[in-house]
Write a protein that holds these residues in place. Structure first.
Motif, PDB file in Angstrom:
ATOM      1  N   PRO A   5      27.939  36.748  -2.673  1.00  0.00           N
ATOM      2  CA  PRO A   5      26.676  36.544  -1.963  1.00  0.00           C
ATOM      3  C   PRO A   5      25.491  36.286  -2.895  1.00  0.00           C
ATOM      4  N   LEU A   9      19.897  34.615   0.514  1.00  0.00           N
ATOM      5  CA  LEU A   9      20.404  34.409   1.856  1.00  0.00           C
ATOM      6  C   LEU A   9      19.788  35.332   2.904  1.00  0.00           C
ATOM      7  N   VAL A  10      19.595  36.593   2.561  1.00  0.00           N
ATOM      8  CA  VAL A  10      19.242  37.546   3.622  1.00  0.00           C
ATOM      9  C   VAL A  10      17.757  37.511   3.972  1.00  0.00           C
ATOM     10  N   GLU A  11      17.491  37.769   5.220  1.00  0.00           N
ATOM     11  CA  GLU A  11      16.150  37.786   5.776  1.00  0.00           C
ATOM     12  C   GLU A  11      15.427  39.068   5.339  1.00  0.00           C
ATOM     13  N   TYR A  68      15.801  46.341   3.822  1.00  0.00           N
ATOM     14  CA  TYR A  68      15.549  44.891   3.896  1.00  0.00           C
ATOM     15  C   TYR A  68      14.177  44.561   4.481  1.00  0.00           C
ATOM     16  N   GLU A 240      30.040  35.770   1.505  1.00  0.00           N
ATOM     17  CA  GLU A 240      28.612  35.537   1.640  1.00  0.00           C
ATOM     18  C   GLU A 240      28.167  35.595   3.099  1.00  0.00           C
ATOM     19  N   GLU A 241      28.910  34.905   3.944  1.00  0.00           N
ATOM     20  CA  GLU A 241      28.569  34.896   5.369  1.00  0.00           C
ATOM     21  C   GLU A 241      28.684  36.285   5.976  1.00  0.00           C
ATOM     22  N   ASP A 244      25.760  38.492   4.957  1.00  0.00           N
ATOM     23  CA  ASP A 244      24.596  38.021   5.701  1.00  0.00           C
ATOM     24  C   ASP A 244      24.645  38.510   7.155  1.00  0.00           C
ATOM     25  N   LYS A 245      25.825  38.459   7.767  1.00  0.00           N
ATOM     26  CA  LYS A 245      25.963  38.941   9.151  1.00  0.00           C
ATOM     27  C   LYS A 245      25.708  40.435   9.245  1.00  0.00           C
ATOM     28  N   TRP A 248      22.041  41.050   9.105  1.00  0.00           N
ATOM     29  CA  TRP A 248      21.524  40.502  10.365  1.00  0.00           C
ATOM     30  C   TRP A 248      21.774  41.472  11.534  1.00  0.00           C
ATOM     31  N   LYS A 497      26.361  33.862  13.472  1.00  0.00           N
ATOM     32  CA  LYS A 497      25.161  34.704  13.421  1.00  0.00           C
ATOM     33  C   LYS A 497      24.466  34.811  14.777  1.00  0.00           C
TER      34      LYS A 497
END
Ligand code: IRN
Ligand code: FE2
Length: 622
Positions: A5, A9-11, A68, A240-241, A244-245, A248, A497
């Motif tokens: 990752p 990527l992350v919010e 985060y 990575e996905e 991120d999920k 999220w 997502k």
């Protein structure tokens, strides 16, 4: 291809209109309980000589998003989140560090150069209870010890309702609800948390090797929680996905997260997820065990399963779904079902039992599993391997036979002071839901229930977050402690997502609806604050108080995008002349200006209107 990752990527933004807030402990002044504060605007009246401008205090809500959403915390996915609980765990002086990655499997992976690009850089030596020690929260609770985890939870559950109590309009007291009876002063105390954990009515999933996780509780005398499932399969998705999920899912309100990966690199994927996950992480260890024997269920052995448990416990998994209730004699009971065995874990174990014609090794080695669990404080989530997978199969003999066995295993786990929750169905029509809850409480001695939905009809693939949120709201109201989300992709494919978010929001609705119905002392004030904002046309506040501010704002702006519309006393649904809330407000203002009650004003207003009407010649259409 699988990739480690990336940071970008992350919010990292907090939800609109919100800011992070930390509440200190009293027993443990060093703890800082993360909350989200929603900032509200002032109420401005049309006639401010009648009602002066009124300030609306911020609304504090439960926050699962972790560091985060705190702009002051630097996050590097390669290093993992700050280790919030590490000091607490070490401070108890009942654990010891193990050398390197101690499990054979972990060492084997570490030595494989082809995995170098996937490796989590900052692996720390895992901890384990010192010989003869039991590090479970239940063990401490039974000895009368209130841990920092318990105080953290008490503060978190109240959502700082004590601070809001001054505003009586936003404070709700429901007569006849269970909370008043169970909680002193109508709010949750650290001692109450301890008692519930000691009694087995609640679990705190918190592996000593997952110090990044913020303590939370699952029990029916607390806020109803939701679990989300992520994880790659052999067919799609990268590490990575999945990370991120995970972030999220926490952002939108997922209380726990299960990594259900079944593809390659399960070990590495899980390491990245756990190190970067601020909520407890669960797994179904039999999935990885099956990968290790190349998918051949009959090749599974107790020893291989045991090593997988240890490997995952050392990584920091907080709860294990273990399908130990799928016993050999129950398997024939599923023969006439419409959808047979739909649980993945359940079907793997059924296959093993039939292939060897032997009782399940999960059942026969259950006490040894307990020994592992208590050395790391991993909680059981006793799997419902025989849950119904269709409306036709709901509440059948196989399902309830398994439930009885789960009750028997609960008692064994509690003997070891190991925390337990019980997994439940599945697909159940509304009129059969209550029986599930009643039976679970009785057979499983009030251990927390954790259900998948249930889906209340089979006819809506593509919308199963809705078919199941209906059942989830009902069973949550009846007493289920945690709801396992279902996404719109259920039965169809791996969720992306957007599906994760849709599933989370559907389940937050179900859980909150249940909290309201149960009268949780920290639930209704948010509804009241939102309704007040709606009535007063504080549009931004209405958006920001909602579960999904972005969607609420976007829907509003679809028809009235101008900034001015955010203070307008109407929306495009009814237009300016038919807004009932606007008319009511005008009635109230009229009353206040003339010193009347609203009811009197209505009468007086009607008399005046009727006079006007008669004066104009009593014509309906002028
Ligand atoms: C929750 C309640 N009943 C089942 N679950 C979840 O389903 C469980 O927590 C896990 O995420 C998943 C396990 O699926 P199988 O292996 O039982 O299909
Ligand atoms: Fe299903």
């Amino acid at each position: 291809q699988d990739q480690a990752p990336q940071q970008t990527l992350v919010e990292r933004q907090p939800l609109t209109g919100s800011r992070k807030l930390y509440v200190p402990g009293q027993l443990y002044p060093n703890i800082r309980v993360a909350m989200r504060e929603i900032i509200l605007s002032d109420t401005k009246r049309q006639f401010d000589f009648v009602h002066p401008t009124e300030q609306n205090p911020p609304v504090t809500v439960y926050d699962t998003s972790g560091p985060y959403t705190d702009p002051n915390i630097e996050i590097d996915l390669k290093k993992g989140l700050p280790r919030l609980r590490e000091e607490w765990v070490l401070g108890r002086e009942d654990v010891e560090a193990l050398p390197g990655t101690s499990s054979d499997y972990g060492q084997q992976r570490a030595a494989d150069p082809t995995l170098d690009h996937l490796r989590f850089e900052h692996i720390r030596p895992p901890l384990r209870a010192k010989a003869g020690r039991n590090v479970s929260q239940m063990h401490y609770a039974k000895q009368g010890i209130i841990t920092p985890e318990m105080e953290y939870i008490a503060i978190r559950e109240n959502q700082r309702i004590d601070q809001l109590a001054a505003d009586d309009a936003l404070r709700v007291q429901h007569p006849g609800h269970s909370f008043g009876a169970n909680t002193p002063q109508g709010h949750i105390t650290p001692e109450f948390v301890r008692q519930e954990v000691a009694a087995g009515r609640a679990v705190i999933p918190c592996n000593i090797n997952h110090p990044e996780s913020e303590p939370m509780i699952i029990g029916r005398n607390f806020l109803v929680k939701i679990n989300t499932n992520i994880g790659n399969s052999a067919v799609t998705s990268s590490i990575e996905e999945e990370v991120d999920k995970a972030v999220w899912s926490c952002r939108w309100g997922g209380d726990t997260l299960m990594d259900l990966s079944t593809g390659k690199n399960i070990h590495e994927t899980r390491e990245w997820i756990i190190r970067n996950c601020p909520v407890p992480v669960g797994t179904v260890p039999i999935y990885q065990a099956l990968e290790k024997v190349n998918g051949k269920a009959e090749d599974l052995t107790w020893e291989l399963f045991r090593d997988t448990l240890i490997e995952q416990a050392e990584q920091g998994v907080d709860y294990f779904t273990i399908h130990a209730g799928v016993r050999l004699p129950y398997i024939p009971m599923t023969a006439k079902r419409v959808t047979g065995i739909v649980s993945r874990g359940g079907s793997i174990m059924a296959k093993w039992c039939l292939a060897h014609h032997k009782e399940s090794f999960l059942y026969t080695h259950f006490e040894e599993i307990c020994e592992i669990m208590k050395a790391y404080d991993v909680a059981f989530s006793l799997g419902d391997g025989l849950r119904p997978g269709s409306i036709a199969d709901a509440n059948d003999a196989a399902q309830f036979a398994e439930l009885e066995t789960l009750g028997e295993l609960t008692k064994i786990a509690w003997k070891h002071d190991v925390q337990v929750m019980i997994e439940g169905p599945g697909h159940v029509p509304m009129h059969l839901i209550k029986e599930n809850m009643d039976k679970q409480l009785k057979e499983c001695h009030e251990a927390p229930f954790y259900t998948l939905g249930p889906l209340t009809t089979d006819i809506a693939p593509g919308y199963d977050h809705i078919t199941s949120a209906i059942g989830a709201a009902m069973i949550g109201w009846f007493g289920t402690a945690m709801l396992c989300y279902v996404t719109p992709k259920e039965h169809l494919g791996l969720p992306n997502k957007q599906d994760v978010k849709d599933g989370v929001i559907a389940y937050k609705i179900a859980a909150h609806a249940a909290d309201l119905a149960k009268g949780h002392p920290g639930a209704q004030y948010r509804d009241n604050a939102l309704s007040k904002a709606r009535f007063e046309f504080r549009w931004e506040d209405q958006f920001n108080l909602s579960l999904d501010p972005d969607t609420a704002r976007a829907y509003h702006d679809e028809t009235l995008p101008a900034d001015g519309a955010k203070v307008a006393h109407f929306c495009s649904m009814c237009g300016p002349h038919f807004c009932s809330m606007k008319i009511t407000q005008e009635v109230r203002d009229f009353a206040a200006a003339q010193d009347l009650t609203a009811a009197e004003a209505l009468t007086k207003g009607l008399i005046e209107k009727s006079r006007e009407f008669v004066e104009k010649g009593s014509e309906i259409y002028l």
